[in-house]
Design a protein around this motif. Structure first.
Motif, PDB file in Angstrom:
ATOM      1  N   TYR B 212       0.835  -1.208   0.000  1.00  0.00           N
ATOM      2  CA  TYR B 212       0.000   0.000   0.000  1.00  0.00           C
ATOM      3  C   TYR B 212       0.862   1.247   0.000  1.00  0.00           C
ATOM      4  N   LEU B 213       1.962   1.171   0.753  1.00  0.00           N
ATOM      5  CA  LEU B 213       2.872   2.305   0.783  1.00  0.00           C
ATOM      6  C   LEU B 213       3.440   2.574  -0.602  1.00  0.00           C
ATOM      7  N   VAL B 214       3.904   1.495  -1.245  1.00  0.00           N
ATOM      8  CA  VAL B 214       4.502   1.669  -2.569  1.00  0.00           C
ATOM      9  C   VAL B 214       3.464   2.148  -3.577  1.00  0.00           C
ATOM     10  N   LEU B 215       2.250   1.606  -3.494  1.00  0.00           N
ATOM     11  CA  LEU B 215       1.207   2.032  -4.433  1.00  0.00           C
ATOM     12  C   LEU B 215       0.935   3.522  -4.272  1.00  0.00           C
ATOM     13  N   THR B 216       0.954   3.999  -3.022  1.00  0.00           N
ATOM     14  CA  THR B 216       0.707   5.421  -2.807  1.00  0.00           C
ATOM     15  C   THR B 216       1.847   6.247  -3.392  1.00  0.00           C
ATOM     16  N   ILE B 217       3.085   5.790  -3.170  1.00  0.00           N
ATOM     17  CA  ILE B 217       4.222   6.527  -3.732  1.00  0.00           C
ATOM     18  C   ILE B 217       4.114   6.563  -5.253  1.00  0.00           C
ATOM     19  N   PHE B 218       3.789   5.400  -5.837  1.00  0.00           N
ATOM     20  CA  PHE B 218       3.642   5.354  -7.285  1.00  0.00           C
ATOM     21  C   PHE B 218       2.503   6.238  -7.744  1.00  0.00           C
ATOM     22  N   LEU B 219       1.430   6.285  -6.960  1.00  0.00           N
ATOM     23  CA  LEU B 219       0.288   7.110  -7.336  1.00  0.00           C
ATOM     24  C   LEU B 219       0.700   8.558  -7.447  1.00  0.00           C
ATOM     25  N   ILE B 220       1.418   9.030  -6.425  1.00  0.00           N
ATOM     26  CA  ILE B 220       1.827  10.442  -6.424  1.00  0.00           C
ATOM     27  C   ILE B 220       2.771  10.706  -7.598  1.00  0.00           C
ATOM     28  N   ARG B 221       3.739   9.800  -7.793  1.00  0.00           N
ATOM     29  CA  ARG B 221       4.688   9.976  -8.893  1.00  0.00           C
ATOM     30  C   ARG B 221       3.969   9.901 -10.240  1.00  0.00           C
ATOM     31  N   ALA B 222       3.083   8.913 -10.357  1.00  0.00           N
ATOM     32  CA  ALA B 222       2.462   8.676 -11.659  1.00  0.00           C
ATOM     33  C   ALA B 222       1.561   9.825 -12.061  1.00  0.00           C
ATOM     34  N   LEU B 223       0.867  10.410 -11.100  1.00  0.00           N
ATOM     35  CA  LEU B 223      -0.065  11.469 -11.463  1.00  0.00           C
ATOM     36  C   LEU B 223       0.649  12.709 -11.970  1.00  0.00           C
ATOM     37  N   THR B 224       1.952  12.823 -11.647  1.00  0.00           N
ATOM     38  CA  THR B 224       2.682  13.991 -12.129  1.00  0.00           C
ATOM     39  C   THR B 224       3.384  13.733 -13.455  1.00  0.00           C
ATOM     40  N   LEU B 225       3.271  12.526 -13.988  1.00  0.00           N
ATOM     41  CA  LEU B 225       3.928  12.232 -15.251  1.00  0.00           C
ATOM     42  C   LEU B 225       3.076  12.732 -16.406  1.00  0.00           C
ATOM     43  N   PRO B 226       3.704  13.168 -17.513  1.00  0.00           N
ATOM     44  CA  PRO B 226       2.911  13.582 -18.661  1.00  0.00           C
ATOM     45  C   PRO B 226       2.218  12.385 -19.279  1.00  0.00           C
ATOM     46  N   GLY B 227       0.971  12.556 -19.626  1.00  0.00           N
ATOM     47  CA  GLY B 227       0.250  11.452 -20.249  1.00  0.00           C
ATOM     48  C   GLY B 227      -0.526  10.624 -19.254  1.00  0.00           C
ATOM     49  N   ALA B 228      -0.378  10.901 -17.955  1.00  0.00           N
ATOM     50  CA  ALA B 228      -1.097  10.122 -16.948  1.00  0.00           C
ATOM     51  C   ALA B 228      -2.603  10.290 -17.124  1.00  0.00           C
ATOM     52  N   ALA B 229      -2.991  11.503 -17.446  1.00  0.00           N
ATOM     53  CA  ALA B 229      -4.425  11.771 -17.586  1.00  0.00           C
ATOM     54  C   ALA B 229      -5.025  10.924 -18.706  1.00  0.00           C
ATOM     55  N   ASP B 230      -4.250  10.745 -19.795  1.00  0.00           N
ATOM     56  CA  ASP B 230      -4.764   9.919 -20.900  1.00  0.00           C
ATOM     57  C   ASP B 230      -5.046   8.516 -20.424  1.00  0.00           C
ATOM     58  N   GLY B 231      -4.093   7.959 -19.664  1.00  0.00           N
ATOM     59  CA  GLY B 231      -4.260   6.599 -19.175  1.00  0.00           C
ATOM     60  C   GLY B 231      -5.476   6.468 -18.292  1.00  0.00           C
ATOM     61  N   LEU B 232      -5.638   7.427 -17.373  1.00  0.00           N
ATOM     62  CA  LEU B 232      -6.749   7.337 -16.422  1.00  0.00           C
ATOM     63  C   LEU B 232      -8.086   7.487 -17.123  1.00  0.00           C
ATOM     64  N   LEU B 233      -8.127   8.413 -18.077  1.00  0.00           N
ATOM     65  CA  LEU B 233      -9.365   8.617 -18.828  1.00  0.00           C
ATOM     66  C   LEU B 233      -9.731   7.335 -19.553  1.00  0.00           C
ATOM     67  N   TYR B 234      -8.731   6.735 -20.152  1.00  0.00           N
ATOM     68  CA  TYR B 234      -8.935   5.509 -20.910  1.00  0.00           C
ATOM     69  C   TYR B 234      -9.465   4.415 -20.005  1.00  0.00           C
ATOM     70  N   LEU B 235      -8.920   4.354 -18.773  1.00  0.00           N
ATOM     71  CA  LEU B 235      -9.323   3.301 -17.851  1.00  0.00           C
ATOM     72  C   LEU B 235     -10.759   3.481 -17.409  1.00  0.00           C
ATOM     73  N   PHE B 236     -11.108   4.704 -17.019  1.00  0.00           N
ATOM     74  CA  PHE B 236     -12.375   4.876 -16.339  1.00  0.00           C
ATOM     75  C   PHE B 236     -13.526   5.287 -17.229  1.00  0.00           C
ATOM     76  N   THR B 237     -13.260   5.581 -18.511  1.00  0.00           N
ATOM     77  CA  THR B 237     -14.385   5.950 -19.361  1.00  0.00           C
ATOM     78  C   THR B 237     -15.311   4.761 -19.497  1.00  0.00           C
ATOM     79  N   PRO B 238     -16.527   4.881 -18.973  1.00  0.00           N
ATOM     80  CA  PRO B 238     -17.384   3.696 -19.005  1.00  0.00           C
ATOM     81  C   PRO B 238     -17.965   3.475 -20.394  1.00  0.00           C
ATOM     82  N   ASP B 239     -17.980   2.224 -20.767  1.00  0.00           N
ATOM     83  CA  ASP B 239     -18.589   1.844 -22.029  1.00  0.00           C
ATOM     84  C   ASP B 239     -19.742   0.915 -21.688  1.00  0.00           C
ATOM     85  N   TRP B 240     -20.945   1.477 -21.585  1.00  0.00           N
ATOM     86  CA  TRP B 240     -22.059   0.712 -21.049  1.00  0.00           C
ATOM     87  C   TRP B 240     -22.473  -0.435 -21.954  1.00  0.00           C
ATOM     88  N   GLU B 241     -22.109  -0.354 -23.209  1.00  0.00           N
ATOM     89  CA  GLU B 241     -22.476  -1.425 -24.156  1.00  0.00           C
ATOM     90  C   GLU B 241     -21.911  -2.758 -23.728  1.00  0.00           C
TER      91      GLU B 241
END
Lengths: 211, 614
Positions: B212-241
């Motif tokens: 959990y500690l490492v995941l949190t560290i990675f979370l903070i680091r990852a969110l500041t990387l360029p392109g992170a938003a693209d990945g997250l959007l891709y993950l969470f965009t729901p496709d109800w079909e």
């Protein structure tokens, strides 16, 4: 007389230009990517930089070719583009109309590649000689692979831990057995006080609970 | 830990130091590698946010009831899996043996994965990281051909780590470095197991919380990387079909099931060391919810980093195109940038389209890079390692990542080995004078020697075989019989009394409905669907074959017949004990009935009642 000299000079430079042309059989194309390499610190490519290039190449030919005294004038450059890219040929110091063989130029460039690169603050990727691939660096092989060191540290710790724990549990068992033999006749304070187990096979001679 | 003095009449079962240790151990067992590398992948391919719906439904109606059931019977009957099922009904004794066998077989390949993680961990202490560049070929004129055709991280994984053979029939030789790493993994496991659950409980404080500690560290680091938003959007965009596809529901149900690590017998073993009066209902809900929450929490940094990786790949692709254009048209360096690339292409198309066609431009599509998903070992050892190389300070991130994977796997391994050791202890097959440490050591040694098949060249293919076949159908069968065995074999009334005894209140209508009807039905449907889908296609497997035409694409080869026979054996062997033991007990009782009076009533079973205090 003067106009003869001027004519000869003009002719010789024109002649030199004819020696150098894009696609010359004894020439090489050079490509520099200064902005990519240096970003904000990039210098502007101008005549002086070109002079440095010709001088560096003359140095390379002097040092790594047949030892003749190549001069800046022996390196002829043409077809310069805004990219920055250009073709060059090397003429022999003895006869300005003779071109030095391609292979000797290649050898000289290869051997002095790092000097040429550092003269321009560039690398093999950003200062390209088209047709002369950079010699790849031999890999630095350390005596002990680093992963074995990490492995040794971890496994040393684990092995030591196993030995310590096993020895301590054996020692504990021996001590318990010895204490158990002493107890069957005598007093014991710790065992009865600490256990929450209802247990009938134990003789309870503790001074606190008088049976 | 409290244990009895040597002369006591009643041998006290070891106990957890405190409730927190027990909960942490259960959570550590449930939260494993799958939470990090399987759930995010499923989320991605099944329409992001929409996948959470079948996932939650499966959790509530299938996962938590099963979890509650296992924790309850373990705590009530105070024995490992074999003893517990013998108690419930002698006919169901085979369930315990099946659980033990499955735990053993799964433990074999799971620890091999940990050996791979250790290998990568040891190699993370180098600069540059060994999977960041291709090695030179033999005569130092260029790079290794296999590496150039694929990528450096692919090469490092398939060639330098696994030294993989082109197919499963070619065995290759034992890779000494893998044997060494495997020995390390088993040694680390042994040292944590030496003192039984007292050492496990302490080890769990670290191995269950560190991820959990490492995941949190990675979370903070990852969110500041360029392109992170693209990945997250891709993950969470729901496709109800996607909810209309039955495969999604099937995968959600199987994911919940395998993620909670039920049917291994490990959870029964852990809860058997509990105090008798303990609220296992709350424990079950807590463990289930935390497991799912961890999966969701883990997908955020994973997908941020994958988004970053896609972004980097897209930028490299664009830069290559820009370089090609700049070189061809002799424009000034850096005139064309990623931002004005489209303008330039349009302009060139208008002015000199003939020339433009001569330039070799690659299509660069960010979506395509984001689509390159991976799960399992591919995610951890290929995709993620590539991403880590691009991050500044790569060594630290690689080290953290692999320690996290190791902790996740180690805490799950504790459950597997406990599922093997506790029945051995309870069956009392081992004479008392043999110390517990020796039994544990022997089990680890036997497992290590058997797992050496996974260290040879074809080892990865065998791990896949075990993973797909041992770790799937037998577990579903065991869980189904567990549910029906308790609900109908022990009887809902007796079980309700058990729970009343332990927690002070009877289970409400929801639990009863789940145990009696909903969960067995769901499990049956999942089992049948799973078998049908597997049976429809002739099983084939992807192979890494450098001689393949379309290399670096993996070549799909069908399993040869002898491997197929082994697969069938692996599926059948663990569960065959269920009918075998039932038949054996029936025959025994018939024989005895003709001679005397015998009961198949579990309460008169003479094996196990020593720990009960009525």
């Amino acid at each position: 007389m003067l106009w003869k000299v001027l004519l000869l000079l003009g002719l010789s430079s024109a002649w030199a230009q004819k020696l150098c042309s894009p696609g010359a059989s004894d020439g090489y194309k050079v490509r520099l990517s200064i902005n990519s390499a240096l970003g904000d610190q990039a210098y502007v490519w101008n005549e002086n930089e070109m002079f440095l290039f010709r001088a560096t190449l003359a140095f390379a030919m002097r040092t790594y070719s047949d030892g003749q005294e190549y001069d800046v004038a022996n390196v002829v450059v043409c077809d310069e583009t805004p990219r920055v890219s250009f073709w060059f040929v090397v003429t022999s110091p003895l006869d300005a109309s003779l071109l030095v063989d391609k292979r000797r130029v290649e050898e000289a460039v290869r051997k002095s590649r790092s000097r040429i690169n550092s003269a321009f603050l560039l690398t093999d990727d950003t200062l390209e000689f088209i047709g002369i691939p950079p010699t790849l660096e031999a890999p630095v092989a350390p005596d002990t692979p680093p992963w074995l060191i990490a492995f040794g540290v971890v496994m040393g710790g684990v092995g030591a831990g196993i030995v310590v724990l096993l020895v301590s549990s054996v020692v504990q068992k021996i001590r318990k057995k010895r204490d158990g033999e002493e107890e069957t006749g005598g007093k014991t304070e710790n065992e009865a006080a600490s256990d929450a187990i209802y247990n009938m096979s134990f003789s309870d001679d503790e001074p606190v609970t008088q049976m | 830990i409290e244990t009895a003095p040597p002369d006591s009449g009643v041998e006290e079962r070891p106990k957890w130091d405190n409730k927190f240790q027990y909960l942490l151990t259960c959570i550590g067992f449930a939260v494993g590698l799958g939470n990090v590398w399987r759930f995010p992948y499923l989320c991605q391919i099944y329409g992001g946010g929409a996948f959470l719906i079948p996932y939650m439904i499966a959790l509530v109606f299938e996962g938590i009831p099963l979890l509650y059931l296992e924790l309850a019977i373990g705590q009530r009957l105070r024995m490992g899996s074999i003893g517990v099922w013998n108690s419930i009904s002698p006919l169901l004794g085979g369930l315990g043996i099946a659980s033990m066998l499955v735990s053993f077989l799964v433990g074999l390949f799971y620890n091999t994965i940990l050996a791979w993680v250790l290998w990568y961990f040891f190699h993370s202490f180098q600069n540059p990281l060994p999977w960041s560049q291709c090695p030179l070929n033999d005569n130092l004129t260029g790079f290794n051909v296999e590496c150039v055709k694929s990528t450096p991280s692919n090469y490092f994984w398939y060639r330098e780590t696994l030294n993989i053979t082109p197919d499963i029939e070619t065995n290759g030789s034992l890779n000494w470095w893998m044997v060494v790493c495997l020995a390390s993994a088993w040694s680390i496991l042994y040292i944590c197991f030496i003192k039984g659950i007292s050492s496990i409980g302490k080890a769990m404080y670290v191995t269950a919380t560190f991820p959990y500690l490492v995941l949190t560290i990675f979370l903070i680091r990852a969110l500041t990387l360029p392109g992170a938003a693209d990945g997250l959007l891709y993950l969470f965009t729901p496709d109800w079909e996607v909810l209309k596809n039955p495969q999604v529901w099937l995968d959600a149900a199987t994911q919940i099931f395998f993620s909670l690590s039920v049917a291994f017998g490990g959870l029964i073993a852990f809860s058997s060391y509990n105090a008798e009066k303990n609220n296992c209902e709350r424990d079950a809900v807590l463990v289930g919810v935390i497991n799912s929450a961890t999966s969701i929490y883990a997908s955020i940094p994973i997908f941020s980093i994958l988004g970053f990786k896609a972004n980097t790949a897209y930028n490299s692709c664009m830069k290559e195109n820009i370089l090609a254009l700049t070189n061809h048209f002799e424009f000034s360096d850096q005139n064309i940038t990623v931002d004005n690339y489209d303008h330039w292409v349009e302009y060139l198309n208008r002015t000199s389209s003939g020339e433009l066609t001569r330039v070799d431009l690659k299509p660069c599509d960010l979506q395509e890079f984001l689509d390159q998903s991976a799960s399992g070992t591919g995610l951890a050892f290929i995709v993620f390692t590539e991403a880590v190389v691009e991050m500044p300070g790569s060594q630290i991130w690689a080290i953290l990542f692999f320690i996290m994977l190791f902790s996740l796997g180690l805490s799950s391994m504790f459950g597997q080995i406990e599922g093997v050791l506790t029945p051995i202890n309870d069956l009392k097959v081992v004479p008392k004078w043999i110390p517990h440490e020796l039994v544990t050591g022997v089990v680890c040694l036997i497992s290590f020697l058997t797992a050496l098949i996974f260290t040879q060249g074809s080892g990865n293919y065998w791990v896949e075989v075990f993973n797909s076949y041992v770790g799937s159908v037998p577990l579903l069968i065991i869980a189904f019989f567990e549910l029906t065995g308790v609900a109908y074999g022990r009887g809902m009334k007796t079980f309700s009394e058990d729970i009343y005894f332990m927690t002070g209140k009877r289970p409400n209508i929801f639990w009863k409905a789940c145990w009696m009807v909903i969960s067995p039905l769901m499990l049956l449907v999942v089992l049948v669907a799973y078998v049908v889908i597997q049976a429809q296609k002739h099983p084939s497997y992807p192979t890494w074959n450098p001689a393949y035409d379309l290399f670096p694409k993996t070549e799909d080869k069908p399993y040869p017949d002898w491997v197929f026979a082994i697969i069938i054996l692996l599926c059948v062997l663990p569960v065959i004990s269920i009918p075998l033991v039932a038949i054996y007990r029936l025959i025994c009782s018939r024989i005895k009935k003709s001679g005397g009076h015998v009961d198949l009533n579990p309460n008169s079973n003479d094996q196990i009642n020593s720990n009960h205090r009525f």
